[in-house]
Design an enzyme around this catalytic site. Sequence first.
Site, short mmCIF file in Angstrom:
data_model
loop_
_atom_site.label_atom_id
_atom_site.label_comp_id
_atom_site.label_asym_id
_atom_site.label_seq_id
_atom_site.Cartn_x
_atom_site.Cartn_y
_atom_site.Cartn_z
CB SER A 1 26.92 22.95 39.06
OG SER A 1 27.48 21.78 38.01
CG HIS B 1 38.61 49.40 77.00
ND1 HIS B 1 37.99 48.22 76.93
CD2 HIS B 1 39.71 48.43 77.57
CE1 HIS B 1 37.92 47.64 78.11
NE2 HIS B 1 39.38 47.92 78.25
CB SER C 1 37.55 62.21 46.24
OG SER C 1 36.75 63.23 45.74
CE LYS D 1 38.65 62.28 51.79
NZ LYS D 1 37.69 61.34 51.81
CG ASN E 1 39.45 58.73 50.27
OD1 ASN E 1 39.65 59.44 51.07
ND2 ASN E 1 38.69 59.12 49.70
CD GLU F 1 37.65 53.25 53.20
OE1 GLU F 1 36.79 53.30 53.15
OE2 GLU F 1 38.71 53.61 52.24
CE1 TYR G 1 26.64 15.44 45.46
CE2 TYR G 1 24.00 14.99 44.15
CZ TYR G 1 25.75 15.89 44.60
OH TYR G 1 25.05 16.84 44.11
N1 ARG Z 1 27.72 18.97 40.05
C1 ARG Z 1 27.30 17.74 40.99
C2 ARG Z 1 28.01 18.61 42.16
O1 ARG Z 1 28.38 19.58 41.95
C3 ARG Z 1 28.13 16.64 41.17
C4 ARG Z 1 27.18 15.47 40.24
C5 ARG Z 1 26.30 14.59 41.32
N2 ARG Z 1 25.04 14.87 40.81
C6 ARG Z 1 24.11 13.65 40.52
N3 ARG Z 1 23.38 14.09 40.64
N4 ARG Z 1 24.97 12.82 41.80
O2 ARG Z 1 27.83 18.34 43.48
#
Ligand code: ARG
Length: 473
Positions: free
Chosen positions: A24, A158, A279, A285, A287, A292, A319
């Site tokens: 992540s 309306h 455009s 145009k 716009n 939008e 978790y």
């Molecule tokens: N990167 C994880 C999250 O964003 C947090 C890590 C928790 N991971 C774990 N294996 N307990 O949720």
Amino acid sequence: MSDKPWGGVFHEATDRRVEEFTQSVSFDQRLYAHDIRGSIAHARMLAKTGVISTEECRQIVAGLEQIGHDIAAGQFAFRRELEDVHMNIERALVERIGDVGRKLHTGRSRNDQVSTDLRLWCRDQVDAICAAIIELQRAFVGRADREDADVILPGYTHLQRAQPVLAAHYWLAYCEKLQRDRERLADCRRRVNQLPLGTAALAGTTIPIDRQIVADELGFEGILANSLDSSGDRDFVLELASVLATIAVHLSGWAEEWILWSTTEFGFLKLPQQFCTGSSIMPQKINPDVLELIRGKAGRVIGNLTGLLVLMKGLPLAYNRDLQEDKERLFDSVDTMLACLELAAPLVAEAELNREAIASRLDRGYLDATTLMEYLILRGVPQRTAHEIIGRLVATAMQRRVPLADLPLEEFQSAHASLDKSVFDVLGVEHAVEAFTSFGSTNPKQVEQQLAAWRERLNQGTKLISHRDDTND
Ligand code: ARG
């Protein structure tokens, strides 16, 4: 020693595809400053309670601060095989200060760490969104100081002409909606601002930690009381995403209205050219693309909320790794709404009402019919009867293609005896607007009072940008 902070029990290396799939850090690295803040508070607490020494704490804090500077300066290489921002920073700390760095994770887990980081981040974003909403409210209220403040607009239900409203009444309608959004943000902030750190993985810890010290250091208003709940709780994410979706819905409705108003058919509004695009094929145009996109981006913010709700449903305590999927959607909603609000404010401030075009058609659509009906009611005619009588008068006027005020007096008198020449005092939009009396109506004196209250409230707003009591004014 294993490459992974959790590698002790493993005797086989992680598949590369798994590393890529589970990482992540590519998106949660934006939590780095909050992660470092949380870790410093945790380390200081560990020193105060005697779990680590003052000298160890000093080294950890100095190391973390240095890592923070390096990341801010773009001189830090995040490694995807270290999963997330938390393990990247911890690994860098150990590399820089040696074994002392290995003590930082005492009495905590990534579960309470990530929740703490995310709460700190959300708290900052709530404040930034609030500040951006205040700017937009100022833009709406600021319009009342311009020469078009006294313009009368057709109000619609309306999308059909209904009753006349003052332009200032219209500006303030959006201020009210946005104010409720600020209240929702302030309320959400109270629940965001609760400390999960110290719940460790799910059950607490045997290490003698002091959660109050951490809460005080990080400015949390309270400490979450049940480790099993708090380690995996993301209600605060749902709540913020939901408030953001509500703001998006408000802006989207406004954008739709202004897109319509800026058409040749309506001709109510001239949008500032800096906020329009052209455009590639049609040379004439201009716009309303920004409007939008503000309307369109509501789709993704609503989608993010829906995605988050579906993500959370059916998750057992505590978790679960699913929760890692919360961040991109939340980040996207926050980024999107900050961008929309930032553009909405100057658009509101700089668009121009086409006074003549609006005024030239105000006698169409019988905007004064309801006022005339109420005039009859005030002379003792039952509402249903008055409605019928005025309905018939409107039908007559429609047949003759004239406004009510152009019907001859005899027409009114044959409709009902108490319709005398004073009907002309309530007909026409200027009279109709003056005739309103109820609190919250578009009567000019009412609107003037509301405006004064708003100016006052928003002047106070500057000092309140980041604070929860800002909605109790
Ligand atoms: N990167 C994880 C999250 O964003 C947090 C890590 C928790 N991971 C774990 N294996 N307990 O949720």
